[in-house]
Scaffold this motif. Structure first.
Motif, PDB file in Angstrom:
ATOM      1  N   HIS A 178       0.856  -1.180   0.000  1.00 45.23           N
ATOM      2  CA  HIS A 178       0.000   0.000   0.000  1.00 45.23           C
ATOM      3  C   HIS A 178       0.893   1.232   0.000  1.00 45.23           C
ATOM      4  CE1 HIS A 178      -3.096   2.636   2.296  1.00 45.23           C
ATOM      5  NE2 HIS A 178      -3.164   2.838   1.001  1.00 45.23           N
ATOM      6  N   HIS A 179       0.774   2.039  -1.051  1.00 45.03           N
ATOM      7  CA  HIS A 179       1.602   3.231  -1.191  1.00 45.03           C
ATOM      8  C   HIS A 179       0.722   4.408  -1.556  1.00 45.03           C
ATOM      9  CE1 HIS A 179       5.303   0.825  -1.197  1.00 45.03           C
ATOM     10  NE2 HIS A 179       4.682   0.008  -2.023  1.00 45.03           N
ATOM     11  N   GLU A 180       1.265   5.590  -1.423  1.00 43.43           N
ATOM     12  CA  GLU A 180       0.574   6.783  -1.900  1.00 43.43           C
ATOM     13  C   GLU A 180       0.751   6.918  -3.405  1.00 43.43           C
ATOM     14  OE1 GLU A 180      -1.419   8.783  -0.218  1.00 43.43           O
ATOM     15  OE2 GLU A 180      -1.146   7.390   1.434  1.00 43.43           O
ATOM     16  N   ALA A 181      -0.287   7.378  -4.073  1.00 40.91           N
ATOM     17  CA  ALA A 181      -0.201   7.601  -5.509  1.00 40.91           C
ATOM     18  C   ALA A 181       0.590   8.864  -5.804  1.00 40.91           C
ATOM     19  CB  ALA A 181      -1.606   7.743  -6.094  1.00 40.91           C
ATOM     20  N   PRO A 182       1.275   8.906  -6.947  1.00 40.17           N
ATOM     21  CA  PRO A 182       1.998  10.114  -7.319  1.00 40.17           C
ATOM     22  C   PRO A 182       1.028  11.218  -7.709  1.00 40.17           C
ATOM     23  CG  PRO A 182       2.034   8.537  -9.120  1.00 40.17           C
ATOM     24  CD  PRO A 182       1.378   7.842  -7.950  1.00 40.17           C
ATOM     25  N   GLN A 183       1.484  12.441  -7.674  1.00 40.14           N
ATOM     26  CA  GLN A 183       0.697  13.589  -8.103  1.00 40.14           C
ATOM     27  C   GLN A 183       1.281  14.097  -9.421  1.00 40.14           C
ATOM     28  OE1 GLN A 183      -2.092  14.584  -6.635  1.00 40.14           O
ATOM     29  NE2 GLN A 183      -1.839  12.928  -5.141  1.00 40.14           N
ATOM     30  N   PRO A 184       0.492  14.682 -10.337  1.00 38.56           N
ATOM     31  CA  PRO A 184      -0.939  14.908 -10.191  1.00 38.56           C
ATOM     32  C   PRO A 184      -1.753  13.627 -10.318  1.00 38.56           C
ATOM     33  CG  PRO A 184      -0.241  15.484 -12.393  1.00 38.56           C
ATOM     34  CD  PRO A 184       1.007  15.140 -11.632  1.00 38.56           C
ATOM     35  N   SER A 185      -2.985  13.687  -9.844  1.00 36.63           N
ATOM     36  CA  SER A 185      -3.859  12.524  -9.854  1.00 36.63           C
ATOM     37  C   SER A 185      -4.225  12.148 -11.285  1.00 36.63           C
ATOM     38  CB  SER A 185      -5.131  12.841  -9.065  1.00 36.63           C
ATOM     39  OG  SER A 185      -6.041  11.776  -9.152  1.00 36.63           O
ATOM     40  N   PRO A 186      -4.247  10.845 -11.574  1.00 33.27           N
ATOM     41  CA  PRO A 186      -4.714  10.412 -12.891  1.00 33.27           C
ATOM     42  C   PRO A 186      -6.216  10.625 -13.025  1.00 33.27           C
ATOM     43  CG  PRO A 186      -4.370   8.520 -11.484  1.00 33.27           C
ATOM     44  CD  PRO A 186      -3.867   9.713 -10.713  1.00 33.27           C
ATOM     45  N   THR A 187      -6.736  10.418 -14.209  1.00 33.30           N
ATOM     46  CA  THR A 187      -8.166  10.503 -14.464  1.00 33.30           C
ATOM     47  C   THR A 187      -8.662   9.117 -14.879  1.00 33.30           C
ATOM     48  OG1 THR A 187      -7.918  10.988 -16.820  1.00 33.30           O
ATOM     49  CG2 THR A 187      -7.866  12.862 -15.284  1.00 33.30           C
ATOM     50  N   PRO A 188      -9.970   8.863 -14.774  1.00 34.46           N
ATOM     51  CA  PRO A 188     -10.490   7.569 -15.231  1.00 34.46           C
ATOM     52  C   PRO A 188     -10.120   7.265 -16.679  1.00 34.46           C
ATOM     53  CG  PRO A 188     -12.137   8.670 -13.899  1.00 34.46           C
ATOM     54  CD  PRO A 188     -11.011   9.656 -14.081  1.00 34.46           C
ATOM     55  N   LEU A 189     -10.140   8.263 -17.543  1.00 32.83           N
ATOM     56  CA  LEU A 189      -9.789   8.027 -18.938  1.00 32.83           C
ATOM     57  C   LEU A 189      -8.317   7.665 -19.085  1.00 32.83           C
ATOM     58  CD1 LEU A 189     -10.562   8.023 -21.913  1.00 32.83           C
ATOM     59  CD2 LEU A 189     -10.074  10.479 -21.997  1.00 32.83           C
ATOM     60  N   SER A 190      -7.446   8.337 -18.346  1.00 32.14           N
ATOM     61  CA  SER A 190      -6.016   8.041 -18.483  1.00 32.14           C
ATOM     62  C   SER A 190      -5.688   6.625 -18.024  1.00 32.14           C
ATOM     63  CB  SER A 190      -5.187   9.062 -17.697  1.00 32.14           C
ATOM     64  OG  SER A 190      -5.331   8.887 -16.297  1.00 32.14           O
ATOM     65  N   LEU A 191      -6.461   6.091 -17.075  1.00 31.46           N
ATOM     66  CA  LEU A 191      -6.208   4.734 -16.604  1.00 31.46           C
ATOM     67  C   LEU A 191      -6.462   3.700 -17.689  1.00 31.46           C
ATOM     68  CD1 LEU A 191      -7.753   4.812 -13.011  1.00 31.46           C
ATOM     69  CD2 LEU A 191      -5.342   4.885 -13.627  1.00 31.46           C
ATOM     70  N   THR A 192      -7.340   3.988 -18.630  1.00 27.74           N
ATOM     71  CA  THR A 192      -7.624   3.047 -19.704  1.00 27.74           C
ATOM     72  C   THR A 192      -6.619   3.142 -20.846  1.00 27.74           C
ATOM     73  OG1 THR A 192      -9.075   4.557 -20.942  1.00 27.74           O
ATOM     74  CG2 THR A 192     -10.071   3.251 -19.168  1.00 27.74           C
ATOM     75  N   GLU A 193      -5.840   4.229 -20.877  1.00 25.00           N
ATOM     76  CA  GLU A 193      -4.999   4.485 -22.044  1.00 25.00           C
ATOM     77  C   GLU A 193      -3.507   4.409 -21.767  1.00 25.00           C
ATOM     78  OE1 GLU A 193      -6.355   8.353 -23.143  1.00 25.00           O
ATOM     79  OE2 GLU A 193      -7.962   7.563 -24.437  1.00 25.00           O
ATOM     80  N   THR A 194      -3.063   4.857 -20.601  1.00 25.36           N
ATOM     81  CA  THR A 194      -1.639   5.057 -20.349  1.00 25.36           C
ATOM     82  C   THR A 194      -1.262   4.550 -18.970  1.00 25.36           C
ATOM     83  OG1 THR A 194      -1.763   7.084 -21.672  1.00 25.36           O
ATOM     84  CG2 THR A 194       0.219   6.764 -20.327  1.00 25.36           C
ATOM     85  N   CYS A 195      -0.106   3.889 -18.869  1.00 26.85           N
ATOM     86  CA  CYS A 195       0.394   3.468 -17.565  1.00 26.85           C
ATOM     87  C   CYS A 195       0.644   4.683 -16.687  1.00 26.85           C
ATOM     88  CB  CYS A 195       1.701   2.682 -17.714  1.00 26.85           C
ATOM     89  SG  CYS A 195       1.507   1.027 -18.410  1.00 26.85           S
ATOM     90  N   VAL A 196       0.159   4.645 -15.463  1.00 29.52           N
ATOM     91  CA  VAL A 196       0.448   5.692 -14.486  1.00 29.52           C
ATOM     92  C   VAL A 196       1.346   5.104 -13.414  1.00 29.52           C
ATOM     93  CG1 VAL A 196      -1.706   6.894 -14.968  1.00 29.52           C
ATOM     94  CG2 VAL A 196      -1.634   5.186 -13.152  1.00 29.52           C
ATOM     95  N   ALA A 197       2.042   5.974 -12.701  1.00 29.73           N
ATOM     96  CA  ALA A 197       3.005   5.530 -11.682  1.00 29.73           C
ATOM     97  C   ALA A 197       3.947   4.496 -12.280  1.00 29.73           C
ATOM     98  CB  ALA A 197       2.284   4.969 -10.466  1.00 29.73           C
ATOM     99  N   VAL A 198       4.545   4.825 -13.425  1.00 30.96           N
ATOM    100  CA  VAL A 198       5.316   3.835 -14.186  1.00 30.96           C
ATOM    101  C   VAL A 198       6.551   3.401 -13.406  1.00 30.96           C
ATOM    102  CG1 VAL A 198       6.582   3.384 -16.289  1.00 30.96           C
ATOM    103  CG2 VAL A 198       4.489   4.726 -16.380  1.00 30.96           C
ATOM    104  N   ARG A 199       6.639   2.113 -13.142  1.00 31.88           N
ATOM    105  CA  ARG A 199       7.830   1.510 -12.575  1.00 31.88           C
ATOM    106  C   ARG A 199       8.359   0.413 -13.488  1.00 31.88           C
ATOM    107  NH1 ARG A 199       7.571  -0.561  -6.458  1.00 31.88           N
ATOM    108  NH2 ARG A 199       7.024   1.634  -6.237  1.00 31.88           N
ATOM    109  N   LEU A 200       7.490  -0.104 -14.357  1.00 30.83           N
ATOM    110  CA  LEU A 200       7.847  -1.187 -15.252  1.00 30.83           C
ATOM    111  C   LEU A 200       8.334  -0.645 -16.589  1.00 30.83           C
ATOM    112  CD1 LEU A 200       4.738  -3.469 -14.627  1.00 30.83           C
ATOM    113  CD2 LEU A 200       7.010  -3.722 -13.615  1.00 30.83           C
ATOM    114  N   GLN A 201       9.397  -1.214 -17.098  1.00 32.24           N
ATOM    115  CA  GLN A 201       9.850  -0.869 -18.437  1.00 32.24           C
ATOM    116  C   GLN A 201       8.935  -1.548 -19.453  1.00 32.24           C
ATOM    117  OE1 GLN A 201      14.198  -1.237 -19.003  1.00 32.24           O
ATOM    118  NE2 GLN A 201      14.329  -1.655 -16.797  1.00 32.24           N
TER     119      GLN A 201
END
Length: 229
Positions: A32-55
């Motif tokens: 359980h971690h805090e999400a990075p800022q700025p906050s993502p949007t519902p649309l961005s979650l379907t299109e682009t990786c957020v909080a990218v840690r994976l190559q």
């Protein structure tokens, strides 16, 4: 309960053998971690990786889980890899009220792959379950469990086998059982100390669980098939 046991046993007998095509690990872990800022949007979650840690990150899935009223959970599952750990998955879950910002509930990257999260109710609150399988050939459990209590989400300690004591009576669960999270049940072979890793010889059992004081807890064992003698 008898009807449910019969249905579950029938599904198991019709499906693949234990520990083969549907391995499910015995120990659940989560982060359980805090999400990075700025906050993502519902649309961005379907299109682009957020909080990218994976190559090479790609979105493997995204969706929403209604809670109550205008409160909901948005989730994203990622596929990718790291130089240190190889191929792996990522999971992010956010809570939103109305049209407000998405606030982090879960951010985990420990699994080889995650599955779509689900919600179920236990006596102590609303339970969020995000099934996950660890990296490597051992197929350990990297599932994430969070419980909603007093208006907030808290991580659930999932090391249930360490606390099973007399119920297991010296037996073990070495592979992930078949989890039935909505019913808080799991079906699995049981291993004796001298059994080979592939094959539990102490019988097949239906395990009942609850969340007690923030811990995933085994409450009952019902034997479905006798042990091998």
């Amino acid at each position: 309960m008898r009807h449910l046991v019969a249905v579950i046993l029938g599904l198991a007998l019709a499906g693949p053998a234990f520990g083969q095509e549907r391995p499910v690990p015995a120990t659940v872990t989560g982060t359980h971690h805090e999400a990075p800022q700025p906050s993502p949007t519902p649309l961005s979650l379907t299109e682009t990786c957020v909080a990218v840690r994976l190559q090479g990150c790609s979105v493997a899935g995204a969706g929403v889980l209604p809670i109550e009223g205008d409160r909901r959970l948005w989730w994203q599952i990622q596929d990718g890899y790291t130089d240190e750990d190889g191929i792996g998955g990522g999971l992010l879950v956010f809570e939103q009220v109305g049209d407000g910002p998405l606030k982090s509930v879960v951010r985990a990257f420990e699994a080889g792959a995650y599955e779509a999260p689900l919600l179920t109710r236990v006596d102590s609150g609303l339970l969020l379950v995000a099934p996950g399988v660890s990296r490597g050939t051992g197929a350990g459990d990297a599932s994430v469990l969070m419980i909603r209590q007093e208006g907030g989400w808290r991580a659930v300690d999932t090391g249930w086998q360490e606390r099973a004591g007399a119920l297991l009576d010296g037996r073990e669960v070495r592979h992930r059982p078949y989890w039935y999270w909505q019913e808080m049940l799991a079906m699995t072979p049981l291993w004796r100390p001298g059994d080979a890793g592939c094959c539990g010889g102490a019988g097949v059992a239906l395990l009942s669980f609850d969340v007690v004081d923030g811990e995933l807890t085994l409450t009952e064992i019902q034997m479905l098939a006798p042990r091998d003698d």
